[in-house]
Design an enzyme around this catalytic site. Sequence first.
Site, PDB file in Angstrom:
ATOM      1  N   CYS A   1     -17.015  -9.253   4.601  1.00 56.21           N
ATOM      2  CA  CYS A   1     -16.297  -7.994   4.366  1.00 56.21           C
ATOM      3  C   CYS A   1     -14.996  -8.281   3.625  1.00 56.21           C
ATOM      4  O   CYS A   1     -14.226  -9.142   4.041  1.00 56.21           O
ATOM      5  CB  CYS A   1     -15.934  -7.334   5.687  1.00 56.21           C
ATOM      6  SG  CYS A   1     -17.304  -7.201   6.816  1.00 56.21           S
TER       7      CYS A   1
ATOM      8  N   ARG B   1     -19.075  -3.008  16.840  1.00 53.75           N
ATOM      9  CA  ARG B   1     -18.320  -4.257  16.663  1.00 53.75           C
ATOM     10  C   ARG B   1     -17.034  -4.267  17.481  1.00 53.75           C
ATOM     11  O   ARG B   1     -16.197  -3.379  17.356  1.00 53.75           O
ATOM     12  CB  ARG B   1     -17.993  -4.493  15.182  1.00 53.75           C
ATOM     13  CG  ARG B   1     -17.242  -5.815  14.981  1.00 53.75           C
ATOM     14  CD  ARG B   1     -17.103  -6.246  13.516  1.00 53.75           C
ATOM     15  NE  ARG B   1     -18.334  -6.050  12.810  1.00 53.75           N
ATOM     16  CZ  ARG B   1     -18.482  -5.176  11.828  1.00 53.75           C
ATOM     17  NH1 ARG B   1     -17.473  -4.473  11.418  1.00 53.75           N
ATOM     18  NH2 ARG B   1     -19.654  -5.036  11.247  1.00 53.75           N
TER      19      ARG B   1
ATOM     20  N   CYS C   1      -0.303   0.002  10.578  1.00 56.15           N
ATOM     21  CA  CYS C   1      -0.627  -1.010   9.559  1.00 56.15           C
ATOM     22  C   CYS C   1       0.598  -1.759   9.058  1.00 56.15           C
ATOM     23  O   CYS C   1       1.649  -1.163   8.785  1.00 56.15           O
ATOM     24  CB  CYS C   1      -1.353  -0.346   8.397  1.00 56.15           C
ATOM     25  SG  CYS C   1      -1.989  -1.547   7.212  1.00 56.15           S
TER      26      CYS C   1
ATOM     27  N   CYS D   1     -19.977   1.684   7.495  1.00 59.75           N
ATOM     28  CA  CYS D   1     -19.291   1.006   8.601  1.00 59.75           C
ATOM     29  C   CYS D   1     -18.078   1.872   8.897  1.00 59.75           C
ATOM     30  O   CYS D   1     -17.178   1.992   8.053  1.00 59.75           O
ATOM     31  CB  CYS D   1     -18.879  -0.402   8.167  1.00 59.75           C
ATOM     32  SG  CYS D   1     -17.876  -1.253   9.398  1.00 59.75           S
TER      33      CYS D   1
ATOM     34  N   CYS E   1      -0.012   4.625   7.203  1.00 62.38           N
ATOM     35  CA  CYS E   1      -0.741   4.511   8.480  1.00 62.38           C
ATOM     36  C   CYS E   1       0.130   3.763   9.506  1.00 62.38           C
ATOM     37  O   CYS E   1       0.555   2.624   9.250  1.00 62.38           O
ATOM     38  CB  CYS E   1      -2.060   3.782   8.255  1.00 62.38           C
ATOM     39  SG  CYS E   1      -2.988   4.465   6.845  1.00 62.38           S
TER      40      CYS E   1
ATOM     41  N   CYS F   1       0.833  -1.209   0.000  1.00 57.57           N
ATOM     42  CA  CYS F   1       0.000   0.000   0.000  1.00 57.57           C
ATOM     43  C   CYS F   1       0.868   1.261   0.000  1.00 57.57           C
ATOM     44  O   CYS F   1       1.897   1.321   0.672  1.00 57.57           O
ATOM     45  CB  CYS F   1      -0.925  -0.011   1.221  1.00 57.57           C
ATOM     46  SG  CYS F   1      -2.070   1.373   1.241  1.00 57.57           S
TER      47      CYS F   1
ATOM     48  N   CYS G   1     -19.790  -6.239   2.314  1.00 59.24           N
ATOM     49  CA  CYS G   1     -19.112  -5.013   2.760  1.00 59.24           C
ATOM     50  C   CYS G   1     -17.745  -4.959   2.084  1.00 59.24           C
ATOM     51  O   CYS G   1     -17.103  -5.992   1.907  1.00 59.24           O
ATOM     52  CB  CYS G   1     -18.947  -5.038   4.278  1.00 59.24           C
ATOM     53  SG  CYS G   1     -18.070  -3.590   4.916  1.00 59.24           S
TER      54      CYS G   1
END
Length: 314
Positions: free
Chosen positions: A98, A261, A59, A189, A56, A52, A129
């Site tokens: 998801c 969640r 991550c 979400c 972040c 990616c 999702c």
Amino acid sequence: MTSPHWTADATEALFELPFNDLIFRAQEVHRQRFDANTVQRSALLSIKTGGCSEDCGYCSQAARRDQQTGIERGKLLELDEVKVAAQAAKDKGATRFCMGAAWRGPKEGDLDKVIEMVRVVKDLGMEACLTLGLLDAGQAEKLAAAGLDYYNHNLDTSAEFYGQVITTHSQAARMNTLMSVRAAGMKICCGGIIGMGETRRVRAALIAQLANLNPAPESVPINHLVAIPGTPMENAPPLDPFEFVRTIAAARITMPTSWVRLSAGRMQMSDELQALCFLAGANSIFYGTQLLTTENAEAARDEALFSRLGLKAA
Ligand code: SAM
Ligand code: DTB
Ligand code: SF4
């Protein structure tokens, strides 16, 4: 539907309540709208792992750190692989599937392939999702037209703390994506991560921001940081577990109609801590052995916990 405006101050005041009073309030709110003994189960599949462009801090999938985290860059999964995983999730009792991709946002060609995956999930009778990163308005409309039920896009942390965790995109850009998702008619979400060394004020401000999305997100994943070796957060200071429970309770009180969640970090939690989270108003979990790049609690452990607590699957 409009909901009351929550200030960071008012939300922080919830966190400051004596623990028993906070849990009692959360229970009162929870029982007005939900069966307090029912927990919804969502399965998760990484359809494109690693590589990616973003940075972040929590991550494992940032390309710039792949030497340190050891995450190999994968290609977008084939449709058949998704079909097999979705069928297995359905067989185990998941009601939502998801699919997550390690992208800043999807390219048009990729979006068309992902739309085929949404159709596969919908054909199996589950809710679908996706979490693919930033979307423009046209992309959100395409996904809505394909029948996507939910788009996951987390605010992750409060606006003030955001720049200390992520520098390659702004929280405002994520807000724009959420507005496009809403405008296209999909459910949202949206949640965040707790335990990154943030202050209570940051946690309260995040919860207030989520509650004020107006309407609040239908689904609110509260992730406990999974401290992944090779990320800048590998040595994040430990969080008092009661503070995590307080965050769940604050989410429940400020977002009475949302599914809250108990998300990442469950594997590292004791059964007793998870039970406190359910008592505080969490009524959804990620179910299955794998999150994206880390492990999740085993289904057998979850079954045993549900049975010991008298919880039913939604
Ligand atoms: N790339 C897309 C994005 O960032 O929106 C989708 C995938 S991203 C991995 C989805 C979410 O996973 C993040 O927003 C974050 O809340 C959560 N997450 C990622 N790494 C995590 C970790 N180590 N601990 C807890 N939650 C994490
Ligand atoms: C969300 O809020 N949490 C999930 C899902 N949405 C995509 C992801 C958790 C990832 C945990 C770290 C990992 O497995 O890499
Ligand atoms: Fe990329 Fe999403 Fe990980 Fe950020 S959280 S580095 S955008 S995969």
